[in-house]
Design an enzyme around this catalytic site. Sequence first.
Site, mmCIF file in Angstrom:
data_model
loop_
_atom_site.group_PDB
_atom_site.id
_atom_site.type_symbol
_atom_site.label_atom_id
_atom_site.label_comp_id
_atom_site.label_asym_id
_atom_site.label_seq_id
_atom_site.Cartn_x
_atom_site.Cartn_y
_atom_site.Cartn_z
ATOM 1 N N SER A 142 13.665 16.956 -48.261
ATOM 2 C CA SER A 142 13.871 17.287 -46.840
ATOM 3 C C SER A 142 15.229 16.812 -46.367
ATOM 4 O O SER A 142 15.796 15.854 -46.929
ATOM 5 C CB SER A 142 12.788 16.600 -46.000
ATOM 6 O OG SER A 142 13.080 16.697 -44.629
ATOM 7 N N TYR A 155 7.912 9.070 -44.304
ATOM 8 C CA TYR A 155 8.280 10.440 -44.710
ATOM 9 C C TYR A 155 9.694 10.459 -45.291
ATOM 10 O O TYR A 155 9.921 10.978 -46.397
ATOM 11 C CB TYR A 155 8.172 11.370 -43.493
ATOM 12 C CG TYR A 155 8.478 12.822 -43.786
ATOM 13 C CD1 TYR A 155 7.526 13.641 -44.398
ATOM 14 C CD2 TYR A 155 9.703 13.389 -43.451
ATOM 15 C CE1 TYR A 155 7.801 14.983 -44.680
ATOM 16 C CE2 TYR A 155 9.987 14.721 -43.718
ATOM 17 C CZ TYR A 155 9.029 15.518 -44.328
ATOM 18 O OH TYR A 155 9.309 16.845 -44.598
HETATM 19 N N1 LIG Z 1 8.598 22.521 -42.084
HETATM 20 C C1 LIG Z 1 9.710 21.824 -42.198
HETATM 21 O O1 LIG Z 1 10.514 21.777 -41.257
HETATM 22 C C2 LIG Z 1 10.050 21.111 -43.470
HETATM 23 C C3 LIG Z 1 11.355 20.628 -43.631
HETATM 24 C C4 LIG Z 1 11.682 19.948 -44.784
HETATM 25 C C5 LIG Z 1 10.746 19.761 -45.773
HETATM 26 N N2 LIG Z 1 9.486 20.244 -45.589
HETATM 27 C C6 LIG Z 1 8.515 20.011 -46.659
HETATM 28 O O2 LIG Z 1 8.015 21.251 -47.104
HETATM 29 C C7 LIG Z 1 6.705 21.055 -47.641
HETATM 30 C C8 LIG Z 1 5.771 22.082 -47.037
HETATM 31 O O3 LIG Z 1 5.666 21.852 -45.641
HETATM 32 P P1 LIG Z 1 5.351 22.996 -44.576
HETATM 33 O O4 LIG Z 1 6.338 22.846 -43.493
HETATM 34 O O5 LIG Z 1 5.190 24.297 -45.250
HETATM 35 O O6 LIG Z 1 3.967 22.441 -43.999
HETATM 36 P P2 LIG Z 1 2.510 23.080 -43.892
HETATM 37 O O7 LIG Z 1 2.584 24.480 -43.428
HETATM 38 O O8 LIG Z 1 1.714 22.102 -43.108
HETATM 39 O O9 LIG Z 1 2.010 23.121 -45.417
HETATM 40 C C9 LIG Z 1 1.758 21.952 -46.126
HETATM 41 C C10 LIG Z 1 0.971 22.316 -47.377
HETATM 42 O O10 LIG Z 1 0.773 21.133 -48.142
HETATM 43 C C11 LIG Z 1 -0.625 20.971 -48.372
HETATM 44 N N3 LIG Z 1 -0.952 19.560 -48.481
HETATM 45 C C12 LIG Z 1 -0.790 18.574 -47.559
HETATM 46 N N4 LIG Z 1 -1.249 17.413 -48.033
HETATM 47 C C13 LIG Z 1 -1.720 17.662 -49.284
HETATM 48 C C14 LIG Z 1 -2.315 16.873 -50.291
HETATM 49 N N5 LIG Z 1 -2.546 15.565 -50.110
HETATM 50 N N6 LIG Z 1 -2.667 17.450 -51.459
HETATM 51 C C15 LIG Z 1 -2.459 18.775 -51.664
HETATM 52 N N7 LIG Z 1 -1.903 19.577 -50.749
HETATM 53 C C16 LIG Z 1 -1.536 19.020 -49.574
HETATM 54 C C17 LIG Z 1 -1.281 21.653 -47.180
HETATM 55 O O11 LIG Z 1 -2.611 22.032 -47.439
HETATM 56 P P3 LIG Z 1 -3.893 21.113 -47.120
HETATM 57 O O12 LIG Z 1 -3.645 20.431 -45.815
HETATM 58 O O13 LIG Z 1 -4.983 22.107 -47.119
HETATM 59 O O14 LIG Z 1 -3.997 20.155 -48.269
HETATM 60 C C18 LIG Z 1 -0.399 22.881 -47.049
HETATM 61 O O15 LIG Z 1 -0.765 23.861 -47.989
HETATM 62 C C19 LIG Z 1 6.323 19.604 -47.334
HETATM 63 O O16 LIG Z 1 6.543 18.786 -48.458
HETATM 64 C C20 LIG Z 1 7.279 19.231 -46.230
HETATM 65 O O17 LIG Z 1 7.514 17.852 -46.187
HETATM 66 C C21 LIG Z 1 9.113 20.923 -44.475
#
Ligand SMILES: NC(=O)c1ccc[n+]([C@@H]2O[C@H](COP(=O)([O-])OP(=O)(O)OC[C@H]3O[C@@H](n4cnc5c(N)ncnc54)[C@H](OP(=O)(O)O)[C@@H]3O)[C@@H](O)[C@H]2O)c1
Length: 260
Positions: A142, A155
């Site tokens: 991130s 985080y």
């Molecule tokens: N959105 C942003 O702005 C952003 C920016 C930088 C990095 N990221 C990173 O991108 C990744 C995806 O995030 P997103 O924004 O797409 O969020 P999201 O829509 O909330 O998706 C997160 C995914 O991770 C799964 N997950 C969470 N905890 C888990 C666990 N303990 N075991 C297995 N699966 C798990 C969730 O499913 P369940 O809850 O069903 O397990 C969901 O499928 C993350 O690592 C996040 O830190 C996001």
Amino acid sequence: MLLESKITVITGGGRGIGRAIALKFAAEGAAVVVAARTKTEIESVAKEVSDVGGRGLAVAADVADENHCENLIRAATSEFGRVDILVNNAGHYGPVKPVEEISPAEWDRVIAVHLRGAYLLTRLVLPAMYTRGTGAILNISSLSAKSAFAWGSPYASAKAGMLGLTRVVAAEAARKGVRVNALCPGPVTETRMSKDLGHVLAERLGVSEEDQLKGFLNTILQGRGQTADEIAAAALFLCSEHASAITGQSLNVDGGAAFY
Ligand SMILES: NC(=O)c1ccc[n+]([C@@H]2O[C@H](COP(=O)([O-])OP(=O)(O)OC[C@H]3O[C@@H](n4cnc5c(N)ncnc54)[C@H](OP(=O)(O)O)[C@@H]3O)[C@@H](O)[C@H]2O)c1
């Protein structure tokens, strides 16, 4: 097609960035194994893949749990024979509080999901990748790993830790045919994690969600957030042969926010 007959495992593949990566990889010929805790979401993504003629498999897993990780790689291998590409994407933001208010249990959980989960899955897929002399691992880190935003110390620490893991595993794996890289997305405003975070931040700051987001996006060169599809495009590049000389790197996909 860039990933013809590649077998890929994408954690957090049920929604958001992970879903976008799964669909893009499948469109490029990959079989995709999507893992997360919410069965309905991963099953729906696996169905989206099979509906367009691809090969998809949903495996329920909490990546913080060693047994779940073992089961995930076992299921992927028994269905498709091997794992060529692992994308460690699963995650949640965790507590939105100053460090002194964060409990050790809250801290441990965030580190366990992002950093320990990536480590657990990496150690499970590497031996067979080494045997075949090929493979790619992509860690979704991130902008938070490289910036200084208040109220997300576990985080940011977990995401920075993933960059260390990326470099060290890249060093160990480079001459065994395996590449290891990381992506650092900026704000992907469409996802649940991003929306939930925006809500809490606005509340804490005493401003509207719209103003909170506008203020943040204004600090980015392009003045906008990124889409999940833009992150997936970068993931596709790094996991494909187009990136055959790239390993141990972290690629910022943030519209111009971090510059190292
Ligand atoms: N959105 C942003 O702005 C952003 C920016 C930088 C990095 N990221 C990173 O991108 C990744 C995806 O995030 P997103 O924004 O797409 O969020 P999201 O829509 O909330 O998706 C997160 C995914 O991770 C799964 N997950 C969470 N905890 C888990 C666990 N303990 N075991 C297995 N699966 C798990 C969730 O499913 P369940 O809850 O069903 O397990 C969901 O499928 C993350 O690592 C996040 O830190 C996001």
